[in-house]
Design an enzyme around this catalytic site. Structure first.
Site, short mmCIF file in Angstrom:
data_model
loop_
_atom_site.label_atom_id
_atom_site.label_comp_id
_atom_site.label_asym_id
_atom_site.label_seq_id
_atom_site.Cartn_x
_atom_site.Cartn_y
_atom_site.Cartn_z
N LYS A 1 0.82 -1.22 0.00
CA LYS A 1 0.00 0.00 0.00
C LYS A 1 0.85 1.27 0.00
CE LYS A 1 -0.71 0.24 5.04
NZ LYS A 1 -0.03 1.53 5.26
N ASP A 2 2.12 1.16 0.37
CA ASP A 2 3.02 2.32 0.41
C ASP A 2 3.79 2.51 -0.90
OD1 ASP A 2 2.32 2.88 3.04
OD2 ASP A 2 3.96 1.66 3.86
N ARG B 1 -7.87 8.86 2.27
CA ARG B 1 -8.81 7.82 1.86
C ARG B 1 -9.72 7.43 3.01
NH1 ARG B 1 -8.78 2.70 3.12
NH2 ARG B 1 -6.65 2.83 3.91
N ARG B 2 -9.13 7.20 4.17
CA ARG B 2 -9.94 6.84 5.34
C ARG B 2 -10.80 8.02 5.79
NH1 ARG B 2 -4.63 4.16 7.59
NH2 ARG B 2 -4.89 2.00 6.91
N ARG C 1 -0.25 10.95 13.09
CA ARG C 1 1.00 10.45 12.53
C ARG C 1 1.71 9.60 13.56
NH1 ARG C 1 3.95 12.65 8.71
NH2 ARG C 1 4.87 10.57 8.85
N ARG D 1 0.72 5.35 17.58
CA ARG D 1 -0.68 5.76 17.37
C ARG D 1 -1.58 5.17 18.46
NH1 ARG D 1 -1.53 5.50 10.78
NH2 ARG D 1 0.54 6.28 10.25
N CYS E 1 -0.96 7.18 -2.70
CA CYS E 1 -1.28 6.79 -1.33
C CYS E 1 -2.13 7.84 -0.62
CB CYS E 1 0.02 6.59 -0.53
SG CYS E 1 1.15 5.41 -1.27
#
Length: 312
Positions: free
Chosen positions: A83-84, A131-132, A149, A155, A241
């Site tokens: 995904k990165d 996206r989220r 971040r 997190r 991304c």
């Protein structure tokens, strides 16, 4: 005689090293006489932790420095979260393998194990992803979606400190780190994942047959097809991304189904389409699906809005 020593490039985060060590361990099972070493490389995304990802840009944010080391011959292969990895890979490099995919869904982590429906209006939801953010606001526009971040364990600590009521991350990372947290998997119908989410990509030099021959042992054909289809959709929309595009592909027998969505930053606009066909046409189907989106004026408006606010 060819050397049996291989240097694997990785980001230095706990999750990245856990994933890369897993790849090294798997390769060791296939090639017990070989030596696999891990070299950590700090990327731009790892260095800048006080700015939202969308404000930095996404041109190899977590991959560029690793790819440069690969091109220079300082490492023999690189392990990335798919995904990165940008859809445009530098000339001279290619994806040598895509591993079997972990559950690609996003997961909501909260102190009470809430799902998205359970939070009271105004609850603070943390994420680093446009996206989220866009999809959460499309589902619940009364929530306060805030930038978040840091590495995965960081997190979760911020959540435990009460800075957020919930955070959204990829389930794959939570599972690979074995983190104990109160989780609620978000259904794909509510939150489409990032292209390639859940899979690991092994990047190699294009003409390095020595390395290509060893990493192919870890390639999962169906996973590779799904990731290829998803990345083709993303490339067709010129997304990255940090563009609010979600996509998920699944192989069923000899066929592949691809579902995707483009979402406005405020969550008020959502365009969803899907396509199915033979899995041997996975990449072409991804491109066809992108073309279907681009026939809609609202999609161009959404993408233009995002690009105006993103660094070039």
């Amino acid at each position: 005689m060819q050397s049996k020593r291989f240097v694997i490039g990785s980001r230095a985060s706990t999750l990245a090293l856990t994933q890369t060590q897993g790849i090294a361990d798997e390769l060791k099972k296939f090639y017990p006489d070989a030596q696999f070493e891990i070299k950590t490389i700090k990327t731009t995304g790892d260095k800048i932790l006080d700015v939202a990802l969308s404000k930095i840009g996404d041109k190899g944010l977590f991959t560029k420095e690793i790819e440069e080391a690969l091109l220079r011959g300082e490492i023999d292969l690189a392990v990335h979260s798919m995904k990165d990895l940008p859809t445009q890979i530098p000339e001279g490099l290619r994806i040598g393998a895509a591993t079997e995919r972990e559950d690609p869904r996003d997961v909501l982590v909260s102190r009470k194990g809430f799902d998205l429906k359970a939070f009271p209006p105004g609850a603070k939801i943390g994420t680093s992803s446009l996206r989220r953010r866009s999809q959460v606001l499309n589902f619940r526009n009364d929530l306060a979606v805030m930038d978040l971040r840091g590495n995965l364990d960081t997190r979760i600590k911020k959540l435990e400190q009460g800075l957020y009521d919930g955070i959204i991350v990829a389930y794959a990372g939570i599972k690979r780190l074995g983190l104990e947290a109160k989780l609620s998997l978000v259904p794909l119908d509510d939150l489409l994942p990032q292209a390639g989410q859940g899979a690991l990509g092994i990047e190699i030099r294009e003409n390095d047959e020595r390395v290509a021959n060893i990493v192919k042992a870890l390639d999962n054909a169906d996973s590779h097809l799904c990731v290829t289809a998803e990345r083709a959709l993303l490339a067709g929309l010129e997304g990255g991304c940090q563009v609010p595009i979600g996509v998920f592909a699944k192989v069923k027998g000899t066929d592949i189904l691809i579902k995707a969505g483009v979402f406005s930053l405020d969550g008020k606009q959502a365009v969803r389409h899907e396509i199915a066909g033979s899995k041997k046409d996975a990449e072409a189907l991804g491109r066809q699906l992108a073309e279907r989106f681009l026939k809609e004026k609202i999609v161009h408006q959404i993408l233009d809005e995002v690009r105006k606010g993103s660094p070039r």
